[in-house]
Design a protein around this motif. Structure first.
Motif, PDB file in Angstrom:
ATOM      1  N   GLY A  16     113.243  65.660  12.877  1.00 59.22           N
ATOM      2  CA  GLY A  16     113.501  65.515  14.309  1.00 59.22           C
ATOM      3  C   GLY A  16     114.988  65.589  14.617  1.00 59.22           C
ATOM      4  O   GLY A  16     115.442  66.408  15.431  1.00 59.22           O
ATOM      5  N   ASP A  35     122.956  59.639   8.844  1.00 54.27           N
ATOM      6  CA  ASP A  35     121.620  59.512   8.240  1.00 54.27           C
ATOM      7  C   ASP A  35     121.652  58.618   7.005  1.00 54.27           C
ATOM      8  O   ASP A  35     122.448  58.835   6.095  1.00 54.27           O
ATOM      9  N   SER A  36     120.746  57.639   6.981  1.00 55.93           N
ATOM     10  CA  SER A  36     120.727  56.707   5.849  1.00 55.93           C
ATOM     11  C   SER A  36     119.869  57.217   4.690  1.00 55.93           C
ATOM     12  O   SER A  36     119.703  56.518   3.687  1.00 55.93           O
ATOM     13  N   GLY A  37     119.276  58.414   4.824  1.00 55.20           N
ATOM     14  CA  GLY A  37     118.696  59.093   3.660  1.00 55.20           C
ATOM     15  C   GLY A  37     117.357  58.575   3.182  1.00 55.20           C
ATOM     16  O   GLY A  37     117.039  58.706   1.996  1.00 55.20           O
ATOM     17  N   ALA A  38     116.533  58.026   4.088  1.00 54.64           N
ATOM     18  CA  ALA A  38     115.207  57.553   3.665  1.00 54.64           C
ATOM     19  C   ALA A  38     114.124  58.114   4.584  1.00 54.64           C
ATOM     20  O   ALA A  38     113.453  57.370   5.299  1.00 54.64           O
ATOM     21  N   ARG A  40     110.593  59.391   5.956  1.00 53.93           N
ATOM     22  CA  ARG A  40     109.281  58.766   5.707  1.00 53.93           C
ATOM     23  C   ARG A  40     108.530  59.423   4.553  1.00 53.93           C
ATOM     24  O   ARG A  40     107.855  58.750   3.769  1.00 53.93           O
ATOM     25  N   ASN A  41     108.629  60.751   4.453  1.00 54.33           N
ATOM     26  CA  ASN A  41     107.840  61.469   3.437  1.00 54.33           C
ATOM     27  C   ASN A  41     108.593  61.653   2.119  1.00 54.33           C
ATOM     28  O   ASN A  41     108.233  62.504   1.314  1.00 54.33           O
ATOM     29  N   HIS A  48     103.146  69.923   3.365  1.00 56.44           N
ATOM     30  CA  HIS A  48     102.189  70.967   3.752  1.00 56.44           C
ATOM     31  C   HIS A  48     102.028  71.032   5.261  1.00 56.44           C
ATOM     32  O   HIS A  48     102.393  70.099   5.978  1.00 56.44           O
ATOM     33  N   VAL A  81     123.611  53.478  10.729  1.00 58.46           N
ATOM     34  CA  VAL A  81     124.191  52.973  11.978  1.00 58.46           C
ATOM     35  C   VAL A  81     123.694  51.541  12.149  1.00 58.46           C
ATOM     36  O   VAL A  81     122.487  51.273  12.121  1.00 58.46           O
ATOM     37  N   ASN A 273     109.028  60.324  14.735  1.00 62.26           N
ATOM     38  CA  ASN A 273     108.152  59.178  14.468  1.00 62.26           C
ATOM     39  C   ASN A 273     108.623  57.881  15.120  1.00 62.26           C
ATOM     40  O   ASN A 273     107.833  56.957  15.286  1.00 62.26           O
ATOM     41  N   ALA A 279     103.602  62.258  14.883  1.00 61.46           N
ATOM     42  CA  ALA A 279     104.418  63.477  14.741  1.00 61.46           C
ATOM     43  C   ALA A 279     104.537  63.878  13.273  1.00 61.46           C
ATOM     44  O   ALA A 279     105.089  63.151  12.459  1.00 61.46           O
ATOM     45  N   SER A 280     104.001  65.056  12.953  1.00 63.06           N
ATOM     46  CA  SER A 280     104.178  65.643  11.622  1.00 63.06           C
ATOM     47  C   SER A 280     105.585  66.269  11.577  1.00 63.06           C
ATOM     48  O   SER A 280     106.322  66.233  12.571  1.00 63.06           O
ATOM     49  N   VAL A 281     105.928  66.888  10.466  1.00 61.34           N
ATOM     50  CA  VAL A 281     107.245  67.534  10.355  1.00 61.34           C
ATOM     51  C   VAL A 281     107.432  68.592  11.454  1.00 61.34           C
ATOM     52  O   VAL A 281     108.441  68.570  12.171  1.00 61.34           O
TER      53      VAL A 281
HETATM   54  C1  LIG Z   1     103.364  60.170   1.999  1.00 58.38           C
HETATM   55  C2  LIG Z   1     103.607  61.021   3.217  1.00 58.38           C
HETATM   56  C3  LIG Z   1     103.394  62.398   3.132  1.00 58.38           C
HETATM   57  C4  LIG Z   1     103.616  63.190   4.269  1.00 58.38           C
HETATM   58  N1  LIG Z   1     103.368  64.528   4.158  1.00 58.38           N
HETATM   59  C5  LIG Z   1     103.574  65.318   5.239  1.00 58.38           C
HETATM   60  C6  LIG Z   1     103.288  66.720   5.142  1.00 58.38           C
HETATM   61  O1  LIG Z   1     102.860  67.225   4.103  1.00 58.38           O
HETATM   62  N2  LIG Z   1     103.496  67.472   6.257  1.00 58.38           N
HETATM   63  C7  LIG Z   1     103.956  66.943   7.436  1.00 58.38           C
HETATM   64  O2  LIG Z   1     104.123  67.699   8.400  1.00 58.38           O
HETATM   65  N3  LIG Z   1     104.214  65.619   7.538  1.00 58.38           N
HETATM   66  C8  LIG Z   1     104.042  64.793   6.476  1.00 58.38           C
HETATM   67  N4  LIG Z   1     104.307  63.457   6.571  1.00 58.38           N
HETATM   68  C9  LIG Z   1     104.855  62.936   7.835  1.00 58.38           C
HETATM   69  C10 LIG Z   1     106.392  63.104   7.869  1.00 58.38           C
HETATM   70  O3  LIG Z   1     106.952  62.168   6.977  1.00 58.38           O
HETATM   71  C11 LIG Z   1     106.921  62.863   9.288  1.00 58.38           C
HETATM   72  O4  LIG Z   1     106.285  63.764  10.167  1.00 58.38           O
HETATM   73  C12 LIG Z   1     108.429  63.124   9.404  1.00 58.38           C
HETATM   74  O5  LIG Z   1     109.126  62.431   8.402  1.00 58.38           O
HETATM   75  C13 LIG Z   1     108.929  62.672  10.794  1.00 58.38           C
HETATM   76  O6  LIG Z   1     110.287  63.047  10.929  1.00 58.38           O
HETATM   77  P1  LIG Z   1     111.339  62.105  11.700  1.00 58.38           P
HETATM   78  O7  LIG Z   1     112.570  62.943  11.810  1.00 58.38           O
HETATM   79  O8  LIG Z   1     110.756  61.540  12.913  1.00 58.38           O
HETATM   80  O9  LIG Z   1     111.593  60.851  10.733  1.00 58.38           O
HETATM   81  P2  LIG Z   1     112.056  60.774   9.211  1.00 58.38           P
HETATM   82  O10 LIG Z   1     111.779  62.044   8.479  1.00 58.38           O
HETATM   83  O11 LIG Z   1     111.469  59.526   8.657  1.00 58.38           O
HETATM   84  O12 LIG Z   1     113.640  60.650   9.315  1.00 58.38           O
HETATM   85  C14 LIG Z   1     114.259  59.503   9.847  1.00 58.38           C
HETATM   86  C15 LIG Z   1     115.639  59.412   9.220  1.00 58.38           C
HETATM   87  O13 LIG Z   1     116.399  58.408   9.937  1.00 58.38           O
HETATM   88  C16 LIG Z   1     117.134  57.661   8.994  1.00 58.38           C
HETATM   89  N5  LIG Z   1     117.487  56.376   9.610  1.00 58.38           N
HETATM   90  C17 LIG Z   1     116.689  55.342   9.966  1.00 58.38           C
HETATM   91  N6  LIG Z   1     117.413  54.345  10.516  1.00 58.38           N
HETATM   92  C18 LIG Z   1     118.709  54.749  10.492  1.00 58.38           C
HETATM   93  C19 LIG Z   1     119.930  54.133  10.911  1.00 58.38           C
HETATM   94  N7  LIG Z   1     119.977  52.939  11.484  1.00 58.38           N
HETATM   95  N8  LIG Z   1     121.101  54.821  10.702  1.00 58.38           N
HETATM   96  C20 LIG Z   1     121.086  56.059  10.141  1.00 58.38           C
HETATM   97  N9  LIG Z   1     119.934  56.677   9.739  1.00 58.38           N
HETATM   98  C21 LIG Z   1     118.773  56.026   9.928  1.00 58.38           C
HETATM   99  C22 LIG Z   1     116.208  57.539   7.796  1.00 58.38           C
HETATM  100  O14 LIG Z   1     116.913  57.219   6.625  1.00 58.38           O
HETATM  101  C23 LIG Z   1     115.594  58.964   7.765  1.00 58.38           C
HETATM  102  O15 LIG Z   1     116.365  59.820   6.967  1.00 58.38           O
HETATM  103  C24 LIG Z   1     104.064  62.615   5.483  1.00 58.38           C
HETATM  104  C25 LIG Z   1     104.266  61.224   5.555  1.00 58.38           C
HETATM  105  C26 LIG Z   1     104.037  60.433   4.446  1.00 58.38           C
HETATM  106  C27 LIG Z   1     104.230  58.954   4.536  1.00 58.38           C
END
Ligand SMILES: Cc1cc2nc3c(=O)[nH]c(=O)nc-3n(C[C@H](O)[C@H](O)[C@H](O)COP(=O)(O)OP(=O)(O)OC[C@H]3O[C@@H](n4cnc5c(N)ncnc54)[C@H](O)[C@@H]3O)c2cc1C
Length: 320
Positions: A16, A35-38, A40-41, A48, A81, A273, A279-281
Motif C-alpha cells: 500500500g 518503514d519498520s520492515g515487518a 504482514r505476509n 499468489h 515512526v 490493511n 485488502a490483498s497485495v
Molecule cells: C501468511 C500470509 C500470507 C499471505 N499471502 C498473501 C498472498 O499470497 N497474496 C496476497 O495478495 N496477499 C497475501 N497476504 C495478505 C498481505 O499480507 C496483505 O494484503 C498486505 O501485506 C497488505 O499490505 P499493507 O501495505 O496494507 O500492509 P503490510 O504489507 O503489512 O505493510 C505495513 C508496513 O508498515 C510497517 N509499519 C507498521 N507500523 C509502522 C510504524 N509505526 N512506523 C514505520 N513502519 C511501520 C510494517 O513494518 C510493514 O512493513 C497474506 C497474509 C498472510 C498473513
C-alpha cells in the motif's frame, strides 16, 4: 536529529505505502517512506494472486518496489515512526531513531497484525503450514488433507470454501458448540466435523505440520490448517491524530476513509490493511495508487491557492 520538510511522508512501506510513494515520486514530489520492515505476509515464502508476480517472495516484491521509488529520488528509511502531530502548516513525524521530519501530507499504511489462537505450535506454522486465505494458498494444498480451525462466525464458511480446493477437509471446532444446520451443511459436502478440544499441533521431523493433537491423546492427520486469526489494525498513529472510526470487522472500530483513502483528518490518508482487513497485495497496492494521485492533486490545489494569494498580494502592493 534533523528536520526536513517533505511533500509527503508515507508511514509503512508494504504494498500500500510503496504504491502511493511510486505515484508521488513520479509526480516529482519529495517523498520519504519510513518503514519498520515487518509486512504482514513476511511469514510466507511465496505470494499468489498477484498478476505478473505470482509465486514471488513478498519480501522480493517490496525490495523491488523500494528500488523503483529510489530511482525517482524517493527516500526509504528503515525505522519506526513513534509519534505524529499536526499544526496549521503540516505534520511533525518522530522516528524511533530520534530523527524528526516535517511533511505537508501524511499517508499511513501501517498494516495490521494477526493474533493467533493460543494453540501450542500454531504460531510456528504461520505462513508455512497454517494460512488465512484460500485464494492466496489454497492451490498449493489442492487435494491434500486440509484442516480448518473454528475461530469465529465465518469459520464454517471458510471450511466450505476450502472444499473447493480439496475433497478432504476436516473442520475442528476445538470443543465449541456448532448449530445443527451448520453441521448438516458441512457433512452434506463431505466435510468431517471434529469436535474434540485441541492440545496442539504435531510436526514431522522437518518441522512441517503433520496433524492436530487432540486433548484425549489422539492425533488427527492433516497437511495444512486454515483459520481466521483476530485482525488488529496498527492504527495507533491515526488515532493519535484524531481520525474518526466506524464499526468495522468484528464490530470493532476501524479508521474511516473515503474511496481515495482520505481520513477525517485534513491532509491524512490511510490505505491497505490498516483500514481494510480484506485488502490483498493487489488491493492494498491499488488503494495506494489512488491515494498517491489524490495527495498530489490535493497539493496542487494548495499550490494554486498559494499562487493566487501571492498574485493578489502583488497586485495590491503599490509600485515605487
Ligand atoms: C501468511 C500470509 C500470507 C499471505 N499471502 C498473501 C498472498 O499470497 N497474496 C496476497 O495478495 N496477499 C497475501 N497476504 C495478505 C498481505 O499480507 C496483505 O494484503 C498486505 O501485506 C497488505 O499490505 P499493507 O501495505 O496494507 O500492509 P503490510 O504489507 O503489512 O505493510 C505495513 C508496513 O508498515 C510497517 N509499519 C507498521 N507500523 C509502522 C510504524 N509505526 N512506523 C514505520 N513502519 C511501520 C510494517 O513494518 C510493514 O512493513 C497474506 C497474509 C498472510 C498473513
Amino acid at each position: 536529529m534533523h528536520h526536513e520538510t517533505w511533500d509527503a511522508i508515507i508511514i509503512g512501506g508494504g504494498s500500500g505505502g510503496l504504491s502511493a510513494a511510486l505515484m508521488l515520486v513520479r509526480a516529482r514530489r519529495r517523498v520519504l517512506v519510513v518503514d519498520s520492515g515487518a509486512p504482514r505476509n513476511r511469514f510466507a515464502a511465496h505470494m499468489h494472486g498477484v498478476l505478473g508476480r505470482d509465486g514471488w517472495s513478498p519480501l522480493d516484491l517490496l525490495a523491488t518496489g523500494r528500488t523503483e521509488i529510489e530511482r525517482y529520488g524517493g527516500v526509504v528509511t528503515p525505522a519506526e515512526v513513534v509519534a505524529v502531530a499536526h499544526d496549521d502548516s503540516g505534520f511533525d513525524v518522530e522516528l524511533g531513531t530520534g530523527d524528526r521530519h516535517r511533511a505537508r501530507r501524511l499517508l499511513i499504511a501501517t498494516g495490521l497484525h494477526d493474533e493467533l489462537p493460543d494453540i501450542p505450535g500454531l504460531a510456528e506454522q504461520w505462513g508455512r503450514g497454517a494460512f488465512v486465505c484460500p485464494y492466496c494458498d489454497g492451490w498449493e494444498w489442492r487435494d491434500r488433507r486440509i484442516g480448518v480451525l473454528a475461530t469465529g462466525p465465518m469459520s464454517a464458511h471458510q471450511a466450505q470454501m476450502l472444499r473447493q480446493w480439496s475433497p478432504d477437509v476436516a473442520y475442528f471446532t476445538n470443543g465449541a458448540e456448532l448449530p445443527d444446520d451448520t453441521v448438516a451443511e458441512l457433512t452434506a459436502r463431505g466435510i468431517a466435523v471434529e469436535r474434540r478440544a485441541i492440545a496442539g499441533t504435531s510436526n514431522d521431523d522437518d518441522g512441517r505440520l503433520s496433524g492436530i493433537r487432540l486433548s484425549d491423546g489422539d492425533t488427527a492427520t492433516i497437511d495444512v490448517i486454515f483459520l481466521h486469526p483476530r485482525v488488529v489494525p496498527n492504527d495507533g498513529l491515526l488515532l493519535s491524530l484524531g481520525a474518526a472510526t466506524v464499526p468495522g470487522h468484528g464490530g470493532a472500530p476501524w479508521v474511516e476513509v473515503d474511496e481515495t483513502g482520505r481520513t477525517s483528518v485534513d491532509g491524512v490518508w490511510a490505505v491497505g490493511n490498516v483500514v481494510n482487513p480484506s485488502a490483498s497485495v493487489p488491493v492494498a497496492s491499488g488503494a495506494g495508487n489512488v491515494a498517491g494521485a489524490t495527495i498530489n492533486a490535493d497539493l496542487i490545489e494548495e499550490e494554486i491557492q498559494t499562487a493566487l494569494a501571492a498574485a493578489e498580494a502583488a497586485a495590491l502592493t503599490p509600485r515605487s
